[in-house]
Design a protein around this motif. Structure first.
Motif, PDB file in Angstrom:
ATOM      1  N   LEU A 349       0.836  -1.197   0.000  1.00  0.00           N
ATOM      2  CA  LEU A 349       0.000   0.000   0.000  1.00  0.00           C
ATOM      3  C   LEU A 349       0.871   1.247   0.000  1.00  0.00           C
ATOM      4  O   LEU A 349       1.978   1.249   0.557  1.00  0.00           O
ATOM      5  CB  LEU A 349      -0.910   0.027   1.232  1.00  0.00           C
ATOM      6  N   ARG A 350       0.351   2.291  -0.637  1.00  0.00           N
ATOM      7  CA  ARG A 350       1.063   3.577  -0.663  1.00  0.00           C
ATOM      8  C   ARG A 350       0.707   4.364   0.587  1.00  0.00           C
ATOM      9  O   ARG A 350      -0.454   4.451   0.972  1.00  0.00           O
ATOM     10  CB  ARG A 350       0.670   4.372  -1.905  1.00  0.00           C
ATOM     11  N   ARG A 351       1.743   4.937   1.214  1.00  0.00           N
ATOM     12  CA  ARG A 351       1.556   5.716   2.425  1.00  0.00           C
ATOM     13  C   ARG A 351       1.736   7.200   2.096  1.00  0.00           C
ATOM     14  O   ARG A 351       2.867   7.671   1.907  1.00  0.00           O
ATOM     15  CB  ARG A 351       2.573   5.318   3.502  1.00  0.00           C
ATOM     16  N   PRO A 352       0.642   7.972   1.998  1.00  0.00           N
ATOM     17  CA  PRO A 352       0.790   9.404   1.696  1.00  0.00           C
ATOM     18  C   PRO A 352       1.645  10.080   2.757  1.00  0.00           C
ATOM     19  O   PRO A 352       1.588   9.694   3.930  1.00  0.00           O
ATOM     20  CB  PRO A 352      -0.652   9.920   1.728  1.00  0.00           C
ATOM     21  N   GLU A 355       5.442   8.366  -2.397  1.00  0.00           N
ATOM     22  CA  GLU A 355       5.017   7.775  -3.653  1.00  0.00           C
ATOM     23  C   GLU A 355       5.326   6.287  -3.731  1.00  0.00           C
ATOM     24  O   GLU A 355       4.875   5.617  -4.647  1.00  0.00           O
ATOM     25  CB  GLU A 355       5.710   8.498  -4.828  1.00  0.00           C
ATOM     26  N   GLN A 407      -6.949   0.635  -6.860  1.00  0.00           N
ATOM     27  CA  GLN A 407      -7.058   1.982  -7.399  1.00  0.00           C
ATOM     28  C   GLN A 407      -7.920   2.864  -6.519  1.00  0.00           C
ATOM     29  O   GLN A 407      -8.890   2.409  -5.913  1.00  0.00           O
ATOM     30  CB  GLN A 407      -7.657   1.944  -8.805  1.00  0.00           C
ATOM     31  N   SER A 408      -7.543   4.143  -6.479  1.00  0.00           N
ATOM     32  CA  SER A 408      -8.313   5.173  -5.793  1.00  0.00           C
ATOM     33  C   SER A 408      -8.393   6.380  -6.712  1.00  0.00           C
ATOM     34  O   SER A 408      -7.386   7.083  -6.927  1.00  0.00           O
ATOM     35  CB  SER A 408      -7.650   5.550  -4.463  1.00  0.00           C
ATOM     36  N   THR A 411      -5.966   6.430  -9.487  1.00  0.00           N
ATOM     37  CA  THR A 411      -4.593   6.511  -8.994  1.00  0.00           C
ATOM     38  C   THR A 411      -4.229   5.187  -8.337  1.00  0.00           C
ATOM     39  O   THR A 411      -5.042   4.609  -7.608  1.00  0.00           O
ATOM     40  CB  THR A 411      -4.431   7.656  -7.975  1.00  0.00           C
ATOM     41  N   ALA A 413      -3.136   3.008  -5.673  1.00  0.00           N
ATOM     42  CA  ALA A 413      -3.002   3.135  -4.222  1.00  0.00           C
ATOM     43  C   ALA A 413      -2.282   1.946  -3.601  1.00  0.00           C
ATOM     44  O   ALA A 413      -1.918   1.982  -2.432  1.00  0.00           O
ATOM     45  CB  ALA A 413      -4.376   3.287  -3.583  1.00  0.00           C
ATOM     46  N   PHE A 444     -10.249  -2.651  -1.822  1.00  0.00           N
ATOM     47  CA  PHE A 444      -9.697  -1.335  -1.490  1.00  0.00           C
ATOM     48  C   PHE A 444     -10.744  -0.467  -0.793  1.00  0.00           C
ATOM     49  O   PHE A 444     -10.412   0.278   0.134  1.00  0.00           O
ATOM     50  CB  PHE A 444      -9.181  -0.637  -2.740  1.00  0.00           C
ATOM     51  N   HIS A 448     -10.179   1.195   2.710  1.00  0.00           N
ATOM     52  CA  HIS A 448     -10.292   2.648   2.845  1.00  0.00           C
ATOM     53  C   HIS A 448     -11.301   3.006   3.939  1.00  0.00           C
ATOM     54  O   HIS A 448     -11.038   3.886   4.775  1.00  0.00           O
ATOM     55  CB  HIS A 448     -10.716   3.252   1.509  1.00  0.00           C
TER      56      HIS A 448
END
Length: 678
Positions: A349-352, A355, A407-408, A411, A413, A444, A448
């Motif tokens: 998972l991407r961690r804001p 990137e 995807q989110s 994008t 994710a 997802f 989320h």
């Protein structure tokens, strides 16, 4: 020959019982299984003794029935507790009632006289012990108990996830081999009202085969498994089907035996049937065989490869039962593996605001802790439409076949990796990819929503912290005021000048620390409140080490420049060094490494007790979650907040018994950076 087989079986059973008692799994399950094996072994020994002393056949056979009844009771008890956790947190009353009812088997055999259960064998056939109606009833009860145990064991195996099923499969198969051999040898008692002791080798081989399977499982597949069970009964059972087929076959064979005017089945026939039945059961419970059979049936008898309604309901139910992130991640991976027939999986998972993609969950695969960057071969392509990436045939660091995007808003994710298919000949086409993408979207959304719920819960916790802090601030302010008065009075009333200066200095430091604590309780530093400058990390680490008195800290590496707030980053380092020192219990030294490849970093390594993977995933940076007896669980939460405010991150590698390594990765500094906000 038969005596040698009995001795080998008894020795193997004794070794397995010792292994079970030393395995430290579920104590109740271990005792039940040990009692089962010992009782069956004792019954075999008594049956062997009957052939040597036929004049004592009645009394020895009664003791054998008592031990067999005890073994059946213990086996049912084992099947009800092995690898199970009931949703009522205790054994249901219906199960307690079943065990109480089965207690009549050994008690009846032990309480009644031998003559009311058995008759004396005829001269010349000491291996055939006739039964009375009461003895016949006991045999029927034992067969019913054995079938119930088989039913329960199958239900446990079916309810387990495929990762847990892998751990317990051979223990279940071993118990099934033991129980099935007992059912086989008890069949003449139903057909002819006679105990046929010539079938003893069948039970010995069943017990020997069962101990071998269970011993193999204990050696190669350690670890405790728990399967959550509801009180609802499962109606689809392979055991019930096979039991029906077996007794129909027994009826046919009984007629055949009667036509041949024989008194028993051939020992070889029974042994071959037993071994063949165990092999058939292992085949039916094999994930690979199930996958191949399902694909073949869908290919030739159904229009679509998948029952989409059933797949959707099953996946939705699996996601809905997860109550925390780590459980949800495992549910997602399990759903993909079971739907598409794979044995390993990993979730990234991407961690804001970063990137790159971090590994957050895995299933039967060891993945590197380093993040995956966009453009990596494992990462789905984002140049055009984001879709499933086929990785088969590529040379990759992980044995994976597909990368499924999460995807989110168009994008990427995150993504799911699947590998090691059960059926290597199975082809995957557009129909599979469309279902993968649909399940990924559903997964997802569930992740989320749960993430939002956890953030809301965390916000409420921090609100509570704020309320608690208000009371703490009031008390701390009073302490600061009191200490300030002491400082002022000491300046005028202490006669010794040197003592005056030392005390005033100490009290001033205490007041300053308390004021600093008040400030920290009010708010955590944000990105806009930082005052960053180029700082030599090596010097900062050496300064921070002095703030941990009594700690043995070995610092290695060279100068590394980072753009950080010196004061805030010092808090992070002091907290990490103090934690590492406490983890070592003041014994071994804490190793600290400073470097600049490819970015500035500080690595703090201890040799303490370490942390479990579940704690790392779900509790490490959560406020009030701590492994220390007197810890508050706020230090690491604050440290990560400070590091992330610097656009950095903290990576953690830990395992129980091997210590922990915390790595702080920071943005690079240099002369081109100006002082001020980061």
């Amino acid at each position: 020959m038969q005596t040698a087989l009995l001795v080998i079986t008894l020795v193997a059973t004794g070794i397995l019982c010792l292994m079970l008692l030393l395995s430290r799994r579920s104590v109740l399950a271990e005792i039940s299984l040990v009692l089962t094996l010992c009782a069956f072994a004792g019954a075999l020994t008594l049956d062997w003794a009957i052939l040597g002393a036929p004049e004592q056949a009645q009394s020895l056979a009664r003791l054998s029935l008592t031990l067999s009844g005890t073994a059946c009771l213990a086996l049912v008890g084992f099947s009800l507790v092995f690898a199970r956790t009931y949703d009522t947190a205790r054994l249901p009353w219906t199960h307690v009632g079943i065990l109480a009812l089965l207690l009549a088997l050994p008690l009846t055999a032990a309480a009644l006289p031998a003559a009311s259960l058995l008759r004396q064998p005829q001269p010349g056939t000491p291996w055939l012990v006739p039964l009375t109606l009461t003895g016949f009833s006991l045999q029927v009860g034992m067969i019913a108990a054995l079938i119930l145990a088989l039913y329960n064991l199958e239900a446990t195996l079916v309810r387990a996830t495929h990762a847990n099923r892998w751990r317990i499969k051979f223990i279940v198969l071993g118990c099934m081999a033991v129980a099935t051999s007992q059912v086989f040898s008890a069949t003449p008692a139903i057909l002819y009202l006679t105990l046929d002791l010539s079938l003893r080798p069948t039970r010995e081989i069943g017990l020997l085969l069962g101990t071998a399977l269970m011993g193999f499982s204990l050696i190669t597949r350690p670890g405790q498994v728990k399967v959550v069970f509801s009180q609802r009964l499962a109606y689809n059972s392979l055991v019930v089907l096979l039991s029906g087929i077996y007794f129909v076959a027994i009826g046919v064979l009984g007629q055949n035996v009667a036509l041949r005017q024989s008194h028993a089945f051939s020992q070889l026939d029974v042994i071959l049937a037993l071994v063949g039945g165990v092999l058939l059961t292992a085949l039916l419970l094999s994930e690979t065989a199930r996958r191949k059979a399902a694909v073949t049936l869908r290919k030739y008898f159904y229009k679509d490869k998948y029952d989409y309604r059933q797949q959707w309901l099953s996946h939705t139910h699996r996601l809905a039962t997860a109550n925390k992130s780590s459980a949800l991640y495992q549910a997602v991976l399990l759903g993909f593996c079971e739907t598409f027939g794979f044995s390993i999986a990993a979730l990234y998972l991407r961690r804001p605001p970063n990137e790159f993609f971090d590994p957050v969950a895995r299933l039967e695969i060891d993945v590197p802790t380093t993040p995956v960057h966009p453009g990596d071969p494992l990462c789905p392509d984002t140049d055009s439409r984001i879709s499933v990436k086929d990785l088969r045939g590529q040379s990759l660091p992980l044995p994976v076949s597909f990368s499924i995007p999460l995807q989110s808003n168009d994008t990427l994710a995150g993504f799911i990796l699947l590998g090691r298919p059960f059926n290597t000949d199975e082809g995957y086409e557009e129909e599979d990819f469309e279902l993968m993408e649909a399940m990924a979207r559903q997964s997802f959304l569930a992740m989320h929503n749960l993430n939002l719920a956890e953030e809301l819960a965390l916000a409420k916790e921090m609100e509570i912290i704020g309320k608690i802090s208000a009371f703490m601030l009031h008390d701390l302010k009073n302490l600061v005021y009191t200490l300030s008065l002491m400082v002022e009075n000491a300046k005028y009333f202490i006669g010794e000048p040197e003592f005056q200066r030392d005390m005033v200095k100490s009290l001033d430091n205490t007041v300053a620390r308390m004021k600093q604590l008040i400030t920290q309780l009010k708010k955590l530093p944000s990105k806009g409140s930082l005052h960053c400058e180029d700082v030599n990390l090596l010097e900062l680490v050496q300064e921070s080490a002095k703030a941990v008195p009594g700690a043995q800290i070995v610092v290695t590496g060279g100068p590394a420049s980072a753009l950080i707030d010196r004061k805030e980053m010092s808090k992070v380092l002091v907290n990490l060094l103090r934690n590492a020192h406490e983890a070592c219990n003041g014994g071994e030294a804490v190793a600290v490494e400073v470097g600049n490849s490819p970015h500035p970093y500080v690595k703090v390594r201890d040799s303490g007790l370490g942390m479990t993977e579940d704690f790392l995933q779900s509790s490490l940076f959560v406020p009030f979650a701590t492994t220390k007896k007197n810890g508050l669980g706020i230090g690491l939460y604050q440290s990560r907040h400070i590091v992330e405010a610097h656009n950095g991150r903290i990576e953690v590698v830990s395992s129980p018994g091997r210590g922990s390594t915390f790595t702080v990765l920071l943005p690079e500094g240099g002369l081109h950076h100006s002082h001020g906000a980061c």
